[in-house]
Design an enzyme around this catalytic site. Structure first.
Site, PDB file in Angstrom:
ATOM      1  N   ASP A 219     -61.857  22.733  66.099  1.00  0.00           N
ATOM      2  CA  ASP A 219     -61.386  23.945  66.795  1.00  0.00           C
ATOM      3  C   ASP A 219     -59.871  24.043  66.698  1.00  0.00           C
ATOM      4  O   ASP A 219     -59.204  23.107  66.265  1.00  0.00           O
ATOM      5  CB  ASP A 219     -61.795  23.861  68.269  1.00  0.00           C
ATOM      6  CG  ASP A 219     -61.237  22.603  68.925  1.00  0.00           C
ATOM      7  OD1 ASP A 219     -60.121  22.662  69.468  1.00  0.00           O
ATOM      8  OD2 ASP A 219     -61.900  21.545  68.872  1.00  0.00           O
ATOM      9  N   ASP A 221     -58.014  24.433  69.437  1.00  0.00           N
ATOM     10  CA  ASP A 221     -57.623  24.258  70.829  1.00  0.00           C
ATOM     11  C   ASP A 221     -57.541  25.642  71.490  1.00  0.00           C
ATOM     12  O   ASP A 221     -58.498  26.411  71.381  1.00  0.00           O
ATOM     13  CB  ASP A 221     -56.332  23.442  70.929  1.00  0.00           C
ATOM     14  CG  ASP A 221     -56.167  22.790  72.287  1.00  0.00           C
ATOM     15  OD1 ASP A 221     -57.176  22.306  72.832  1.00  0.00           O
ATOM     16  OD2 ASP A 221     -55.053  22.766  72.809  1.00  0.00           O
TER      17      ASP A 221
HETATM   18  N1  LIG Z   1     -59.141  20.924  71.510  1.00  0.00           N
HETATM   19  C1  LIG Z   1     -59.446  19.668  71.813  1.00  0.00           C
HETATM   20  N2  LIG Z   1     -58.746  19.007  72.762  1.00  0.00           N
HETATM   21  C2  LIG Z   1     -59.052  17.721  73.050  1.00  0.00           C
HETATM   22  N3  LIG Z   1     -60.048  17.047  72.479  1.00  0.00           N
HETATM   23  C3  LIG Z   1     -60.775  17.667  71.554  1.00  0.00           C
HETATM   24  N4  LIG Z   1     -61.805  17.246  70.806  1.00  0.00           N
HETATM   25  C4  LIG Z   1     -62.176  18.255  70.019  1.00  0.00           C
HETATM   26  N5  LIG Z   1     -61.405  19.340  70.217  1.00  0.00           N
HETATM   27  C5  LIG Z   1     -60.521  18.997  71.176  1.00  0.00           C
END
Ligand SMILES: Nc1ncnc2[nH]cnc12
Ligand SMILES: CSC[C@H]1O[C@H](OP(=O)(O)O)[C@H](O)[C@@H]1O
Length: 299
Positions: A219, A221
């Site tokens: 992703d 975030d």
């Molecule tokens: N955006 C994110 N923040 C923290 N841990 C994660 N693991 C996978 N995506 C994450």
């Protein structure tokens, strides 16, 4: 000789794999067998499963436990690494789902990080040496450069987009970041974000284990205006779509490599400040024998 299913004296696995979110088993293992290992730090997240891949004995351990029941702040990291070491493991590959803090590291890409910023909050037991002996390991390079290079080669052989370096920001979990935090980490120049690289990397160094990370970007975030903010379901879905690639990388690594001596196996050289005679007398309850071999090499 095949490891036996009793106590802590097996010495037959040499490559350890810690599976993170979405990687709860490693079906590539031939003749897999569970090895419940007791440790001075309590039970590991799950019993390690030992089997062979290529010519190597591999021990697989699910970081969040069976059925993903352990949150990042509660992972028994010392027990996990001790359990792997007790099985004879000398190299650990840590697989993680991560968010991307940089446009070029897109969901579906793989990253082999080379640096870590630790933003955990100090609540995670983070040393094997808290009593009776004073040890300061070097974390200048928190990941083993030798194992990273081999892992990067294996990743490139199995996946079209591999980033061979990156700084992993380790936040405290289990929530995701605020947008302000995400933007701050980007301004700091961080590349990926997760919740588990520390204290795993530090404890691996204290245990004189080679340690490298295979991060799967799931992703962006919550900073990217063109993408929805991360949620756990998205992470799980992207991991499910990429888990076959992760297994292919790990299998390729096992086939392409053999156990080798490494500076990581001598990480306590010069790191122990305590007088060697005093260190040798520290009771087993404070520092188990398995972890004090480096004490003799004060350097
Ligand atoms: N955006 C994110 N923040 C923290 N841990 C994660 N693991 C996978 N995506 C994450
Ligand atoms: C399920 S999203 C957050 C969760 O996923 C990552 O775990 P791991 O590193 O074990 O793959 C992240 O660090 C969080 O713990």
């Amino acid at each position: 000789m095949r490891a036996r299913k009793s106590g802590n004296e097996q010495r037959n696995a040499d490559l350890g794999i810690i599976g993170g979110s979405g990687l709860y088993e490693f079906p590539g293992l031939t003749d897999p067998e569970e090895f419940p290992v007791e440790t001075p730090y309590g039970p590991p997240s799950a019993p390690p499963v030992v089997g062979t891949v290529g010519g190597r004995w591999v021990a697989f351990l699910a970081r969040h436990g069976t059925g993903h029941r352990i949150p990042p702040s509660r992972i028994p990291v010392r027990a996990n690494l001790y359990a792997l070491k007790a099985l004879g493991v000398t190299e650990v590959v840590s697989v993680s789902a991560v968010g991307s803090l940089r446009e070029e590291y897109a969901p579906g890409h793989l990253v082999v990080p080379d640096q870590i910023i630790d933003r955990t909050r100090g609540g995670r037991p983070a040393t094997f040496f808290s009593s009776g002996v004073v040890v300061h390991v070097s974390l200048a390079d928190p990941y083993c450069p030798r194992l990273r290079a081999a892992l990067t080669d294996a990743a490139r052989a199995a996946h079209p987009t591999v980033h061979p370096a990156g700084t992993y920001l380790c936040m405290e979990g289990p929530q995701f970041s605020t947008r302000a935090e995400s933007q701050l980490y980007r301004a700091w120049g961080m590349d990926v974000i997760g919740m588990t690289a520390q204290p795993e990397a530090k404890l691996a160094r204290e245990a004189e284990l080679c340690y490298a990370g295979l991060s799967l970007v799931t992703d962006y975030d919550c900073w990217h205006t063109g993408h929805d903010s991360v949620d756990a379901r998205t992470v799980a879905e992207v991991m499910a779509a990429n888990v076959i690639a992760a297994r292919a990388v790990l299998s390729g690594l096992a086939h392409a490599t053999a156990p080798a001596d490494c500076a990581c196996h001598h990480a306590l050289d010069g790191a122990v400040l305590t007088d060697p005679l005093a260190a040798a007398q520290v009771p087993e309850e404070e520092v188990p024998a398995l972890l004090r071999k480096g004490f003799a090499r004060r350097g």
